[in-house]
Scaffold this motif. Sequence first.
Motif, PDB file in Angstrom:
ATOM      1  N   MET A   1      -9.536  -8.434  -3.780  1.00  0.00           N
ATOM      2  CA  MET A   1      -8.486  -9.028  -2.959  1.00  0.00           C
ATOM      3  C   MET A   1      -7.512  -9.867  -3.772  1.00  0.00           C
ATOM      4  O   MET A   1      -6.289  -9.681  -3.672  1.00  0.00           O
ATOM      5  N   GLU A   2      -8.007 -10.784  -4.582  1.00  0.00           N
ATOM      6  CA  GLU A   2      -7.113 -11.646  -5.350  1.00  0.00           C
ATOM      7  C   GLU A   2      -6.324 -10.846  -6.375  1.00  0.00           C
ATOM      8  O   GLU A   2      -5.145 -11.123  -6.611  1.00  0.00           O
TER       9      GLU A   2
ATOM     10  N   GLY B   1      10.995   2.890  -2.189  1.00  0.00           N
ATOM     11  CA  GLY B   1      12.002   1.917  -2.596  1.00  0.00           C
ATOM     12  C   GLY B   1      12.050   0.670  -1.732  1.00  0.00           C
ATOM     13  O   GLY B   1      12.860  -0.224  -1.983  1.00  0.00           O
ATOM     14  N   HIS B   2      11.174   0.567  -0.738  1.00  0.00           N
ATOM     15  CA  HIS B   2      11.149  -0.591   0.163  1.00  0.00           C
ATOM     16  C   HIS B   2       9.933  -1.461  -0.154  1.00  0.00           C
ATOM     17  O   HIS B   2       8.811  -0.969  -0.286  1.00  0.00           O
ATOM     18  N   ILE B   3      10.176  -2.761  -0.249  1.00  0.00           N
ATOM     19  CA  ILE B   3       9.121  -3.688  -0.637  1.00  0.00           C
ATOM     20  C   ILE B   3       8.080  -3.846   0.476  1.00  0.00           C
ATOM     21  O   ILE B   3       8.389  -3.739   1.661  1.00  0.00           O
ATOM     22  N   VAL B   4       6.838  -4.091   0.067  1.00  0.00           N
ATOM     23  CA  VAL B   4       5.716  -4.220   1.002  1.00  0.00           C
ATOM     24  C   VAL B   4       5.325  -5.691   1.135  1.00  0.00           C
ATOM     25  O   VAL B   4       5.014  -6.346   0.140  1.00  0.00           O
ATOM     26  N   GLY B   5       5.364  -6.206   2.364  1.00  0.00           N
ATOM     27  CA  GLY B   5       4.893  -7.563   2.637  1.00  0.00           C
ATOM     28  C   GLY B   5       3.419  -7.519   2.984  1.00  0.00           C
ATOM     29  O   GLY B   5       2.956  -6.584   3.643  1.00  0.00           O
ATOM     30  N   LEU B   6       2.672  -8.516   2.544  1.00  0.00           N
ATOM     31  CA  LEU B   6       1.228  -8.493   2.784  1.00  0.00           C
ATOM     32  C   LEU B   6       0.641  -9.899   2.844  1.00  0.00           C
ATOM     33  O   LEU B   6       1.256 -10.864   2.431  1.00  0.00           O
ATOM     34  N   ASP B   7      -0.567  -9.976   3.387  1.00  0.00           N
ATOM     35  CA  ASP B   7      -1.284 -11.247   3.468  1.00  0.00           C
ATOM     36  C   ASP B   7      -2.738 -10.952   3.817  1.00  0.00           C
ATOM     37  O   ASP B   7      -3.077  -9.853   4.286  1.00  0.00           O
ATOM     38  N   LYS B   8      -3.609 -11.928   3.596  1.00  0.00           N
ATOM     39  CA  LYS B   8      -4.995 -11.788   4.022  1.00  0.00           C
ATOM     40  C   LYS B   8      -5.051 -11.733   5.547  1.00  0.00           C
ATOM     41  O   LYS B   8      -4.280 -12.423   6.220  1.00  0.00           O
ATOM     42  N   TRP B   9      -5.952 -10.927   6.074  1.00  0.00           N
ATOM     43  CA  TRP B   9      -6.105 -10.876   7.523  1.00  0.00           C
ATOM     44  C   TRP B   9      -6.751 -12.172   8.012  1.00  0.00           C
ATOM     45  O   TRP B   9      -7.700 -12.681   7.406  1.00  0.00           O
ATOM     46  N   LEU B  10      -6.211 -12.721   9.090  1.00  0.00           N
ATOM     47  CA  LEU B  10      -6.761 -13.909   9.734  1.00  0.00           C
ATOM     48  C   LEU B  10      -6.821 -13.672  11.236  1.00  0.00           C
ATOM     49  O   LEU B  10      -6.043 -12.867  11.772  1.00  0.00           O
ATOM     50  N   PRO B  11      -7.724 -14.340  11.956  1.00  0.00           N
ATOM     51  CA  PRO B  11      -7.798 -14.166  13.413  1.00  0.00           C
ATOM     52  C   PRO B  11      -6.489 -14.478  14.123  1.00  0.00           C
ATOM     53  O   PRO B  11      -6.244 -13.984  15.223  1.00  0.00           O
TER      54      PRO B  11
ATOM     55  N   SER C   1       4.672 -10.846  14.959  1.00  0.00           N
ATOM     56  CA  SER C   1       5.214 -11.931  14.149  1.00  0.00           C
ATOM     57  C   SER C   1       5.021 -11.664  12.665  1.00  0.00           C
ATOM     58  O   SER C   1       4.053 -11.009  12.266  1.00  0.00           O
ATOM     59  N   LEU C   2       5.946 -12.163  11.850  1.00  0.00           N
ATOM     60  CA  LEU C   2       5.819 -12.074  10.399  1.00  0.00           C
ATOM     61  C   LEU C   2       5.188 -13.333   9.815  1.00  0.00           C
ATOM     62  O   LEU C   2       5.164 -13.516   8.600  1.00  0.00           O
ATOM     63  N   LYS C   3       4.680 -14.203  10.683  1.00  0.00           N
ATOM     64  CA  LYS C   3       4.108 -15.467  10.241  1.00  0.00           C
ATOM     65  C   LYS C   3       2.976 -15.232   9.242  1.00  0.00           C
ATOM     66  O   LYS C   3       2.055 -14.465   9.483  1.00  0.00           O
ATOM     67  N   GLY C   4       3.078 -15.901   8.119  1.00  0.00           N
ATOM     68  CA  GLY C   4       2.056 -15.800   7.084  1.00  0.00           C
ATOM     69  C   GLY C   4       2.283 -14.674   6.100  1.00  0.00           C
ATOM     70  O   GLY C   4       1.678 -14.642   5.034  1.00  0.00           O
ATOM     71  N   LEU C   5       3.167 -13.729   6.452  1.00  0.00           N
ATOM     72  CA  LEU C   5       3.390 -12.578   5.582  1.00  0.00           C
ATOM     73  C   LEU C   5       4.222 -12.996   4.368  1.00  0.00           C
ATOM     74  O   LEU C   5       5.214 -13.709   4.493  1.00  0.00           O
ATOM     75  N   THR C   6       3.810 -12.545   3.200  1.00  0.00           N
ATOM     76  CA  THR C   6       4.490 -12.920   1.963  1.00  0.00           C
ATOM     77  C   THR C   6       4.767 -11.687   1.110  1.00  0.00           C
ATOM     78  O   THR C   6       4.155 -10.636   1.297  1.00  0.00           O
ATOM     79  N   VAL C   7       5.678 -11.851   0.184  1.00  0.00           N
ATOM     80  CA  VAL C   7       5.939 -10.804  -0.804  1.00  0.00           C
ATOM     81  C   VAL C   7       6.135 -11.465  -2.166  1.00  0.00           C
ATOM     82  O   VAL C   7       6.754 -12.520  -2.277  1.00  0.00           O
ATOM     83  N   PRO C   8       5.569 -10.860  -3.217  1.00  0.00           N
ATOM     84  CA  PRO C   8       5.820 -11.368  -4.571  1.00  0.00           C
ATOM     85  C   PRO C   8       7.085 -10.729  -5.113  1.00  0.00           C
ATOM     86  O   PRO C   8       7.261  -9.506  -5.035  1.00  0.00           O
ATOM     87  N   VAL C   9       7.987 -11.523  -5.647  1.00  0.00           N
ATOM     88  CA  VAL C   9       9.243 -10.987  -6.179  1.00  0.00           C
ATOM     89  C   VAL C   9       9.587 -11.683  -7.494  1.00  0.00           C
ATOM     90  O   VAL C   9       9.171 -12.812  -7.754  1.00  0.00           O
TER      91      VAL C   9
END
Length: 222
Positions: free
Chosen positions: A65-66, A78-88, A94-102
Amino acid sequence: MNSEQEIANSKILSNSIILKVLGKNIPFSICSIELHKQWNRFGNFHLTSLGLNWILFSFKPNDVMEEFLSGGPWYIGGHIVGLDKWLPSFSPLSLKGLTVPVWIRFPLFPLNCWDEVNIARIALRIGTPMFLDGNSLNWSKKEFARIYVRVNLESKLPSGVWVDGLGGHFFQKVEYKKLSSFCFHCSRIGHLESNCPERVFKKATHNDPTDTVNQETSHSSI
């Protein structure tokens, strides 16, 4: 709800990541093929379509995971993927908590600020610094400083930040690399300016027929 069962379900999902391809509706079948090609080195994993272009990425090794979250940035078509750990608390609405490294760049960066500490401090204004491009510290080329940061998709991405240094108060411009779905109207990732929710809302409000009715009523009463 049965809390014991919820806890059991959450435990099963604790080693999962939720992700979304930003900027375009790409079919799950195509996403699955592309992700298996890119992430085959992470071992066995399972992809589940959650609707609204969300995908659940589940795997068994705990140490993956890390490595996965710190890797990337990841792209599909060509489109960036947003991701995050699954939480309850995760919601497909909502996009809350979703991040992307750039990768971000600081062009014409002041020489007296050119070190790991100061570059990272300025990058903190945009997101969470992950690592610095080693070439940025090479004195043979000082056109821009380059650093890898993780940004929150709910946050606006500034075009620059104000900084106080030995040379005084100055504005440092920020450049974002390979963001195919960046809106220059609201400064957020996930859609283009032509499809910006803020612009659509303003346009709908401006063209609201009730405004015309209210104006006509107002005129007739004078």
